[in-house]
Motif scaffolding. Structure first.
Motif, PDB file in Angstrom:
ATOM      1  N   UNK B  60       0.803  -1.215   0.000  1.00  0.00           N
ATOM      2  CA  UNK B  60       0.000   0.000   0.000  1.00  0.00           C
ATOM      3  C   UNK B  60       0.838   1.269   0.000  1.00  0.00           C
ATOM      4  N   UNK B  62       3.997   3.198  -2.720  1.00  0.00           N
ATOM      5  CA  UNK B  62       4.622   3.054  -4.032  1.00  0.00           C
ATOM      6  C   UNK B  62       6.076   3.501  -4.057  1.00  0.00           C
ATOM      7  N   UNK B 111      -2.973  15.677 -10.623  1.00  0.00           N
ATOM      8  CA  UNK B 111      -3.161  15.230  -9.249  1.00  0.00           C
ATOM      9  C   UNK B 111      -4.201  14.125  -9.190  1.00  0.00           C
ATOM     10  N   UNK B 112      -5.200  14.266 -10.014  1.00  0.00           N
ATOM     11  CA  UNK B 112      -6.242  13.258 -10.077  1.00  0.00           C
ATOM     12  C   UNK B 112      -5.677  11.920 -10.521  1.00  0.00           C
ATOM     13  N   UNK B 114      -2.603  10.861 -10.499  1.00  0.00           N
ATOM     14  CA  UNK B 114      -1.541  10.271  -9.692  1.00  0.00           C
ATOM     15  C   UNK B 114      -1.977   9.882  -8.286  1.00  0.00           C
ATOM     16  N   UNK B 115      -3.081  10.461  -7.847  1.00  0.00           N
ATOM     17  CA  UNK B 115      -3.479  10.186  -6.469  1.00  0.00           C
ATOM     18  C   UNK B 115      -4.190   8.834  -6.335  1.00  0.00           C
ATOM     19  N   UNK B 116      -4.351   8.139  -7.427  1.00  0.00           N
ATOM     20  CA  UNK B 116      -5.014   6.830  -7.418  1.00  0.00           C
ATOM     21  C   UNK B 116      -4.078   5.699  -7.045  1.00  0.00           C
ATOM     22  N   UNK B 117      -3.209   5.944  -6.100  1.00  0.00           N
ATOM     23  CA  UNK B 117      -2.304   4.880  -5.717  1.00  0.00           C
ATOM     24  C   UNK B 117      -1.061   4.816  -6.571  1.00  0.00           C
ATOM     25  N   UNK B 118      -0.837   5.836  -7.386  1.00  0.00           N
ATOM     26  CA  UNK B 118       0.370   5.850  -8.204  1.00  0.00           C
ATOM     27  C   UNK B 118       1.534   6.475  -7.447  1.00  0.00           C
ATOM     28  N   UNK B 141      -8.646  18.556  -1.468  1.00  0.00           N
ATOM     29  CA  UNK B 141      -9.206  17.226  -1.697  1.00  0.00           C
ATOM     30  C   UNK B 141      -8.152  16.140  -1.461  1.00  0.00           C
ATOM     31  N   UNK B 142      -6.992  16.335  -2.043  1.00  0.00           N
ATOM     32  CA  UNK B 142      -5.901  15.365  -1.884  1.00  0.00           C
ATOM     33  C   UNK B 142      -5.483  15.251  -0.419  1.00  0.00           C
ATOM     34  N   UNK B 144      -7.243  15.859   2.148  1.00  0.00           N
ATOM     35  CA  UNK B 144      -8.312  15.204   2.890  1.00  0.00           C
ATOM     36  C   UNK B 144      -8.204  13.685   2.762  1.00  0.00           C
ATOM     37  N   UNK B 145      -7.740  13.245   1.608  1.00  0.00           N
ATOM     38  CA  UNK B 145      -7.580  11.802   1.414  1.00  0.00           C
ATOM     39  C   UNK B 145      -6.364  11.259   2.163  1.00  0.00           C
ATOM     40  N   UNK B 146      -5.633  12.153   2.815  1.00  0.00           N
ATOM     41  CA  UNK B 146      -4.512  11.693   3.622  1.00  0.00           C
ATOM     42  C   UNK B 146      -3.188  11.645   2.886  1.00  0.00           C
ATOM     43  N   UNK B 318       0.323  10.164  11.872  1.00  0.00           N
ATOM     44  CA  UNK B 318       0.096  11.341  11.057  1.00  0.00           C
ATOM     45  C   UNK B 318       0.543  12.578  11.827  1.00  0.00           C
TER      46      UNK B 318
END
Lengths: 340, 340
Positions: B60, B62, B111-112, B114-118, B141-142, B144-146, B318
């Motif tokens: 989890x 990369x 950002x969209x 790459x933020x998918x686990x890339x 947004x990013x 917020x996703x941590x 965190x």
DNA sequence: GTGAAAGCGCTAACAT
DNA sequence: ATGTTAGCGCTTTCAC
């Protein structure tokens, strides 16, 4: 930090199976319209983004290109890079970049790290050290594993892969012919990149142009080195004599130092001395007088390289034919060659 | 193209289980020395490389950093990038690069994608358009996703994340004070980047320096714009009057155009006019006379940004404290300010 | 039209 | 010391 949205999660929330959700999201005809809409809307609502790693693992491809560049501070490479990046993105590919810093070890290391399923193929310009050592084993190893490589600008003859180059030989020949046409009698060749393939090709073009017009290649008009210090010292001596009235400079350092030393010596450009150099266009315009350059269409080189690589990646069967694309250069006449 | 070597394959060849092979290769104490050696040698022989995607999916993470840069052709960004790349590689991270080309849409899109686990996190400098629109939703947004973000150079005040900046305000203030010390009476401010946060900060530093020495900010000594055409026209008018004897130029175009127009007008630098600019060091040295600049230590900015991001990525819990690192600038005196 | 199950290559908790 | 199993998130074949 909220939990990552996955297919499984959506499936649970909606009381469906993972596979149904997967199919619904990929708009499969197997799924009924009602469910499809329901799933798609819920996914949008939850801001679901499919996990790239999982998809890559499944598909056995990454949609990522490895780019290895000798030196990103060199505007030429920066421009090629931007061309690669642009073309790759347009086709849905990511770009992972390594800077070899002209080091053979770093180049090798980068290829090793990335060829483990991180990228689908490589675009690269060979590091100086690799050219000097003439070690091509790491390239051949990667190719043997079935991963395509596209080389640009600095290539190696004995590696079978696609290549994108400019016609260095011809472009410096043209530049020298232009200087001759302007009436230059004593045309010097200045190079700080005599250790690179491109440097050698350009030097040959210079010699050819002179011979073609029945002139001799005169040793006192040549500076071929790979050390900037050595270069600077020899340049000062050369220009102090005042015997030079034309210059072809093969790299950025040589081009700009020629301008600088000439100006400092009170030599009038272009009246007494014409200069053509291989250098960045933007900065050449900023010099006073502006410097005439050979434009290498760097972004196009990058775009073409990306195009070639992606073509190979997306073709079903393995293609064993290798193309070498030659990008045409262009002489950009500016104030350092304009005769009044 | 030979089949990819996997754990499974090695296991089969050696008559072992996949997990034994896995453990042997990671030098686990659970495995006997004989088997360990046997497995490791066989793996080396077969040139086994663990599949990165599979490992990433499992772990989890990369070990990849997403870098978004407004314009790689700008030497400043190229240098920061090389710093990021260097620091990231040293810590075992890859770098995926997107060039926003100053476009808000491209920045968001990158950002969209790459933020998918890339990637594990982002390092970026905000696109011009984003600063103008003042839209920070994609950053938030990013976050917020941590996923951590580190901004450099061009930052946005209302986004809570680590930042690396130079003290633009102070450095232009120092530059102007230096010009004053050199005896300049009429110091002009030249800017083509008045739409950027950095441009505004630098302009404020200029004003502060003048006020501190009891001078007025004179409108006819200011060119603040975001259009190079507009700039060029106004610059010619300004320098034609001959009233200016000092210049602070906030960007590369302004710096180099100031030099060029001054030289063309026969203004002696530095005797009649001193110039300090924000510009690339290498090229500034190549100009005649060489241009005094404010060095921003771009590579250090990149290294620091990478360091901050990796710190956050590798800390167990965190961290919700956000640091802003200020990198000190340095005035590099060259011939455009040296008084004889 | 929907779901179960296998598998991409790897790791690791849990047997044996 | 070695093996079994489950699972990371997704796709896809094959059942129902």
């Amino acid at each position: 930090m909220k939990p990552k949205i996955t297919l499984k999660l959506i499936a649970k929330d909606l009381g469906l199976s993972v596979s149904t959700v997967s199919k619904a999201l990929s708009d499969s005809h197997e799924i009924g319209d009602v469910t499809k809409i329901r799933v798609q809307e819920y996914a949008k609502l939850q801001n679901y983004k499919p996990n790239t790693m999982a998809k890559n693992l499944k598909n056995q491809r990454t949609n990522t290109i490895g780019v290895i560049i000798p030196n990103i501070l060199n505007p030429f490479f920066a421009k090629v890079f931007s061309g690669i990046e642009k073309a790759a993105n347009a086709k849905g590919y990511n770009v992972i970049t390594y800077i070899s810093n002209e080091s053979h070890k770093k180049e090798k290391q980068a290829m090793d790290l990335l060829s483990n399923g991180t990228v689908d193929g490589f675009i690269l310009s060979v590091a100086q050290e690799t050219q000097t050592l003439h070690d091509t084993s790491h390239f051949k190893e990667i190719l043997r594993e079935g991963m395509p490589i596209v080389m640009f600008d600095r290539t190696m003859d004995d590696v079978s892969c696609d290549k994108v180059v400019v016609d260095d030989f011809e472009s410096s020949m043209e530049a020298v012919k232009h200087l001759i046409k302007l009436g230059c009698k004593n045309i010097a060749l200045l190079s700080c990149i005599d250790n690179l393939s491109v440097g050698k090709h350009r030097a040959l073009g210079y010699e050819k142009a002179l011979r073609d017009s029945k002139r001799n290649v005169e040793d006192h008009l040549l500076i071929k080195t790979d050390s900037e210090e050595d270069f600077d010292a020899r340049l000062k001596t050369m220009l102090a004599t005042g015997a030079v009235d034309g210059i072809l400079a093969l790299d950025e350092h040589a081009s700009t130092m020629a301008m600088k030393v000439a100006i400092q010596n009170g030599i009038k450009i272009p009246e007494q001395l014409c200069i053509i150099g291989f250098a960045d266009g933007v900065w050449s315009r900023r010099l006073t007088p502006s410097l005439s350059t050979i434009s290498q269409h760097a972004p196009e080189i990058g775009e073409e390289a990306a195009k070639l690589l992606i073509e190979k990646l997306e073709s079903k069967q393995e293609i064993h034919a290798y193309k070498t694309t030659v990008i045409k250069t262009e002489l950009r006449q500016r104030d350092s060659t304009r005769r009044v």
